[in-house]
Design a protein around this motif. Structure first.
Motif, PDB file in Angstrom:
ATOM      1  N   THR A 214      -6.776  46.266  19.753  1.00  0.00           N
ATOM      2  CA  THR A 214      -6.853  46.133  17.640  1.00  0.00           C
ATOM      3  C   THR A 214      -7.234  47.492  17.164  1.00  0.00           C
ATOM      4  OG1 THR A 214     -10.139  46.085  18.719  1.00  0.00           O
ATOM      5  CG2 THR A 214      -8.242  43.788  18.244  1.00  0.00           C
ATOM      6  N   GLU A 359      -4.506  37.816   5.719  1.00  0.00           N
ATOM      7  CA  GLU A 359      -5.093  37.343   6.689  1.00  0.00           C
ATOM      8  C   GLU A 359      -5.170  35.970   7.658  1.00  0.00           C
ATOM      9  OE1 GLU A 359      -9.743  37.469   3.813  1.00  0.00           O
ATOM     10  OE2 GLU A 359      -8.502  35.519   3.439  1.00  0.00           O
ATOM     11  N   MET A 364      -7.644  36.787  10.655  1.00  0.00           N
ATOM     12  CA  MET A 364      -9.155  37.739  10.252  1.00  0.00           C
ATOM     13  C   MET A 364      -9.668  37.440   8.438  1.00  0.00           C
ATOM     14  SD  MET A 364      -8.547  41.770  10.558  1.00  0.00           S
ATOM     15  CE  MET A 364     -10.117  42.189   9.671  1.00  0.00           C
TER      16      MET A 364
END
Length: 411
Positions: A214, A359, A364
């Protein structure tokens, strides 16, 4: 692992040391040995991962191991989608080759060809080029590709997005069949795999980062605001935050120009960068932004592709892109090389579908706030579940999945 352990020569190691590099990046660790072994390479890597050195260093070494002839035909060709990326790749390549005796040059459109042609006539070992100018000069018989031994397609996915596929195939047809080929792309989309299959021979596949890591250092935030108040809000953020290096994205060239002018009226040094600007104007704006003479650079997506701006702290989406993958490209310009970064999006009611598409792509929810004094009056209506109002994507239905993986890589 050190650069020396990768098998690079002392001459190249000297150039690397002078640039201040001590440890190779992941893409360099994987790509350099494969290139030195003479293998074709299919690599997944974005700008900011050190990919230029990943192909430039081993190519320079391979070229320097062979005799340099007096005429210096083009022996290595690097194709890039944009002028800015071509200039950056050329600058890095020239620095790495400083002590080798090899000559590099760059050609691209948007400027007069005279100086580029004069440079080619002096003899060039490594040529960095955009497809349009390359084919233009070739058709004028001002350059030949018949002795190219190494071909690099850099940011091949963007070249396909920009409609260069026919130009790429034409360029490949002008070169010998027997050569070493390297393809660098942000994703291994079906289109990229199809292109790779046409000219890569049993390639080694490498990636810049493992999947599903990430980008923790990019702090993403959405401010809900009416469209009419976006300019006032962005000026407030810049002034009150005392921000001095901000990259702002708009959807259109005219929008970029208007916003840059509004910043200037508020005594904020700003410049716009897009396809209608001359190459000299784009170069000047970018240099001013890097040196701090310009605080805000307003850009469109295509113009910003390939921009490598170290330690960029702030990216602002004045308007959300209608393609979620472009959001990934935008925010990936901050939070690089261990530095923290902030990505802010100003979202009006008519952009909610774009936000939900982003999103969904990222899997997320992005933190959303409303600032005092900028409360939106427009209804923030959600897209209808039936159509989901998913923004139209370019280049096929598999791009979202690949973009998600790209976002998860550290920039």
């Amino acid at each position: 692992m050190s650069f020396k352990e990768l098998g690079l020569s002392d001459v190249l190691l000297k150039g690397i040391e002078e640039k201040g590099y001590t440890t190779p990046t992941l893409i360099q660790e994987k790509a350099i040995p494969a290139v030195l072994q003479g293998k074709d390479v299919l690599a997944s890597a974005q700008t900011g991962t050190g990919k230029t050195a990943g192909f430039a260093l081993p190519l320079i070494q391979l070229l320097s191991e062979k005799p340099i002839t007096k005429r210096r035909p083009i022996r290595a060709l690097v194709l890039t989608p944009t002028r800015e990326l071509a200039a950056q790749v050329y600058d890095e390549t020239r620095e790495y080759a400083r002590h080798t005796g090899l000559e590099a040059a760059v050609i691209f459109g948007g400027v007069k060809q005279h100086s580029q042609v004069a440079r080619l006539k002096q003899g060039v070992d490594i040529l960095v080029a955009t497809p349009g100018r390359l084919l233009d000069l070739q058709q004028q018989k001002l350059l030949q590709l018949t002795q190219v031994e190494y071909l690099v397609l850099d940011e091949a996915d963007r070249m396909l997005d920009m409609g260069f596929i026919r130009d790429i195939r034409k360029v490949i047809s002008l070169m010998p069949d027997r050569k070493q080929n390297l393809l660098f792309s942000a994703t291994f989309s079906p289109e990229i795999k199809k292109l790779a299959a046409t000219f890569l021979d049993n390639p080694v596949t490498v990636a810049a980062a493992p999947e599903n890591t990430t980008a923790e250092l990019v702090n993403q935030k959405v401010y809900r605001v009416d469209k009419a108040q976006k300019t006032e809000l962005i000026i407030k953020l810049i002034w009150e935050g005392n921000w001095h290096q901000v990259l702002v994205f708009t959807r259109t060239k005219h929008g970029a120009n208007r916003l840059a002018q509004k910043f200037q009226k508020q005594k904020i040094t700003a410049a716009a960068i897009h396809g209608n600007k001359t190459q000299n104007a784009r170069t000047k704006a970018l240099e001013g932004f890097k040196t701090g003479e310009i605080s805000v650079l307003v850009a469109t997506d295509i113009a910003a592709r390939g921009l490598d701006i170290p330690q960029l702290p702030h990216v602002i989406n004045f308007e959300l892109p209608n393609v979620p993958e472009d959001y990934v490209h935008r925010i990936g310009r901050t939070g690089r090389a261990g530095a923290s970064g902030e990505a802010i999006s100003l979202v009006s009611a008519d952009e909610v579908a774009y936000l939900r598409g982003i999103e969904k792509l990222l899997e997320m929810k992005i933190e959303t706030e409303i600032l005092e004094g900028f409360e939106p009056t427009e209804a923030f209506n959600e897209p209808q579940p039936k159509s989901n109002q998913k923004p139209q994507q370019r280049g096929g239905g598999n791009r979202s999945r690949h973009a998600k993986n790209r976002f998860r890589k550290k920039h």
